[in-house]
Design an enzyme around this catalytic site. Structure first.
Site, PDB file in Angstrom:
ATOM      1  NE  ARG A 364      -3.970 -10.922 -11.364  1.00 29.88           N
ATOM      2  CZ  ARG A 364      -5.138 -10.306 -11.449  1.00 29.88           C
ATOM      3  NH1 ARG A 364      -5.381  -9.497 -12.491  1.00 29.88           N
ATOM      4  NH2 ARG A 364      -6.069 -10.472 -10.532  1.00 29.88           N
ATOM      5  CB  SER A 376      -3.194 -11.401  -6.509  1.00 24.17           C
ATOM      6  OG  SER A 376      -2.101 -11.760  -5.683  1.00 24.17           O
ATOM      7  CB  SER A 467       5.032  -3.680   3.090  1.00 23.29           C
ATOM      8  OG  SER A 467       3.881  -2.989   3.531  1.00 23.29           O
ATOM      9  CG  ASN A 468       1.026  -4.850  -2.772  1.00 21.11           C
ATOM     10  OD1 ASN A 468       0.679  -3.697  -3.012  1.00 21.11           O
ATOM     11  ND2 ASN A 468       0.952  -5.815  -3.674  1.00 21.11           N
ATOM     12  N   GLY A 492       3.845  -0.364  -4.654  1.00 17.85           N
ATOM     13  CA  GLY A 492       2.752   0.569  -4.902  1.00 17.85           C
ATOM     14  C   GLY A 492       1.760   0.018  -5.913  1.00 17.85           C
ATOM     15  CG  HIS A 519      24.264   2.140   3.964  1.00 19.44           C
ATOM     16  ND1 HIS A 519      25.219   1.446   3.249  1.00 19.44           N
ATOM     17  CD2 HIS A 519      24.118   3.329   3.321  1.00 19.44           C
ATOM     18  CE1 HIS A 519      25.634   2.180   2.244  1.00 19.44           C
ATOM     19  NE2 HIS A 519      24.978   3.324   2.253  1.00 19.44           N
ATOM     20  CG  ASP A 523      27.716  -1.255   0.336  1.00 14.56           C
ATOM     21  OD1 ASP A 523      27.498  -0.699   1.430  1.00 14.56           O
ATOM     22  OD2 ASP A 523      28.685  -2.008   0.128  1.00 14.56           O
TER      23      ASP A 523
END
Length: 546
Positions: A364, A376, A467-468, A492, A519, A523
């Site tokens: 980066r 980013s 989602s960060n 995370g 599910h 799987d």
């Protein structure tokens, strides 16, 4: 005599029919054999023909109608057909509004009822509340820019409407006189419910409203009555913190002013965050009155001997319980409904993996020396995810009830936090875009989301979501799947962690990824294989360039 048209049994196994679409409307004249609607049965979509001649007086508003259920009534204009409905009231009814009862002292006989004008003959058009987004169920009127009696042209701004995702302009679809407004500022109106009527001056538009609706809140006559009543009543004294006449000098939106009146907030004390200091809804809802400190004079004489003073007592700390009820916004309502549906209808399971981001960090820094936009870590995760999805079609899939759709394109939904909730703009075709293109798209869409300027098409069509929360110091979390996607990736933060490399302890930047899977589609082994591919791309970013 009016005749009821009932849902026929179109197949031997049919128990109900679904109205796929009406080809006629209330007020239309029909002949025997005319196609009224398309009806979807358990086996096919068929045409429903009229077996009576006359004028359509009633059409049901139900989509699913059982066999022998009344779906329409055909008869003469103005004919009373309510007895046919057996007490049912749903649907569009072409009957005149009930006449007001005469006063007791009047001896004049009531005038004979006048038949309603068929809707087809009314020189006006009913414009419903538009469904501005795919998830919108109702809209809140923020501000009207036109009033009853105004002349409007096609494209004129009629109102500002707050949806579940943004505040949008509502424009007039045609030219004419604004005859009717069906809601006041601050009111919530269901999607496709009557909102305004535009037509020729003096047009009798009551038939368009089903004969029973009136424009009490928006017609000039109602306004006159209201003014007369107000002038005949002595105004009550206003409390000190109420909204007074001087508030007109304060720039405030109508919705914010209404909320201020309901809460008893003195808007003179509210600081506006809108354009040119304008007070908006958010300012009133978050306003907290400043506490007024009070002082109690000492009652102990200075000359009193110290020995005579009463022994000091420990101060008693008392607290006051308080709370504030804030109306749920349209956005929050939709978030609650959709995520509850997802959580309790899709069987979630979760897979977590650790990724060494040392090489990604170095790459980066090097790429940012040449990239036209600053890259980013989130941009790198989006690119790597898109490339991994190309290799794992089962993850890039959607549950559609009776089938599973495996998408051949990759469009990543990017969760963006906004003051009222959460928006998910979509980066289309992320797998074939460069890192700099993804970064530019992410910055543009993220900015639009926070300014509530996203268009509906910019929030539709995702095949996978990310989602960060790493930028908030969150190490790991689980996310709820965004339907109809089958998975969502929770990202995370990067944490410096001791790791063992070739028998030696080394400190590396470790990031945890958690994949939430439906599910019904994915799987455990399938999800694990996807995470392994994603881990390999992030730990060796050069592979994304090959």
């Amino acid at each position: 005599m009016a005749e009821a048209i009932r849902m026929p049994k179109m197949s031997d196994t049919m128990t109900e029919g679904v109205i796929a679409g009406w080809l006629k409307k209330v007020g239309d004249t029909v002949k025997t054999g005319d196609v009224l609607a398309e009806v979807e049965t358990d086996k096919a979509t068929m045409e429903l023909e009229s077996y009576n001649e006359g004028t359509i007086l009633y059409i049901t508003d139900q989509k699913n109608v059982p066999i022998d259920g009344i779906i329409a009534v055909v008869g003469k204009p103005g004919e009373d057909f309510k007895a046919l409905l057996d007490g049912k009231t749903g649907g569009s009814v072409a009957t005149p509004p009930p006449a007001a009862e005469p006063k007791a002292e009047e001896s004049k006989p009531a005038p004979a009822p006048v038949a309603a004008t068929p809707a087809a003959n009314v020189k006006a058009t009913l414009v419903p509340m538009p469904q501005m987004t795919d998830t919108m169920t109702e809209g809140t009127i923020v501000k009207w820019h036109k009033q009853v009696g105004d002349t409007v042209k096609s494209g004129d701004l009629l109102a500002e409407i707050e949806t579940d995702k943004a505040t949008m302009d509502f424009e007039s679809p045609e030219a004419g006189i604004l005859l009717y407004i069906g809601a006041k500022e601050g009111d919530a109106v269901a999607a496709k419910a009557p909102l305004v009527i535009i037509g020729e001056k003096g047009a009798d538009y009551q038939a368009l409203l089903g004969g029973g609706a009136t424009a009490t809140a928006s017609t000039p006559q109602a306004a006159t009555t209201s003014n007369n009543t107000a002038s005949a009543t002595e105004p009550a004294k206003q409390p000190a913190n109420s909204v007074s006449d001087s508030d007109e000098r304060v720039k405030i939106s109508p919705l914010a002013k209404k909320i201020a009146e309901e809460k008893g907030v003195n808007i003179q004390q509210v600081k506006g965050s809108g354009e040119n200091g304008r007070i908006v809804k958010r300012d009133v809802e978050t306003f907290t009155p400043s506490a007024q400190p009070t002082s109690t004079p000492s009652t102990t004489p200075a000359s009193q001997p110290a020995a005579e003073k009463a022994p000091a007592k420990a101060p008693v700390v008392t607290g006051q319980e308080s709370y504030e009820d804030v109306p749920v916004s349209q956005m929050r309502k939709v978030i609650a409904r959709r995520l509850a549906e997802s959580m309790y209808s899709a069987p979630h399971f979760y897979l977590t993996i650790e990724v060494n981001m040392d090489k990604a960090t170095t790459a980066r820094e090097a790429m940012n020396q040449y990239s036209p936009v600053k890259l980013s870590f989130n941009d790198i995760v989006i690119k790597a995810t898109a490339m991994a999805l190309r290799q794992h079609a089962a993850i890039n899939a959607s549950w559609l009830g009776d089938k599973i759709r495996y998408n051949h394109h990759v469009s990543i939904g990017m969760a963006v936090a906004v003051p009222d909730g959460l928006l998910v703009p979509v980066i289309k075709n992320a797998d074939i875009k460069s890192l700099s293109q993804i970064s530019a798209d992410a910055k543009e869409l993220g900015g639009k989301a926070k300014d509530k300027k996203l268009q509906p098409q910019e929030m539709e069509g995702s095949t996978f979501s990310i989602s960060n929360l790493g930028m908030f110091g969150i190490e790991e979390f689980t996310a709820i799947i965004n339907p109809p996607n089958s998975c969502i990736l929770a990202v995370g933060g990067i944490k410096q962690t001791p790791v063992v490399v070739n028998g030696e302890i080394k400190v590396s930047g470790i990031m945890k990824l958690t994949l939430s899977c439906d599910h019904r589609v994915v799987d455990g082994a399938t999800g694990a294989a996807f995470l392994q591919t994603l881990k390999g791309l992030l730990e060796d970013p050069m592979r994304m360039l090959v």
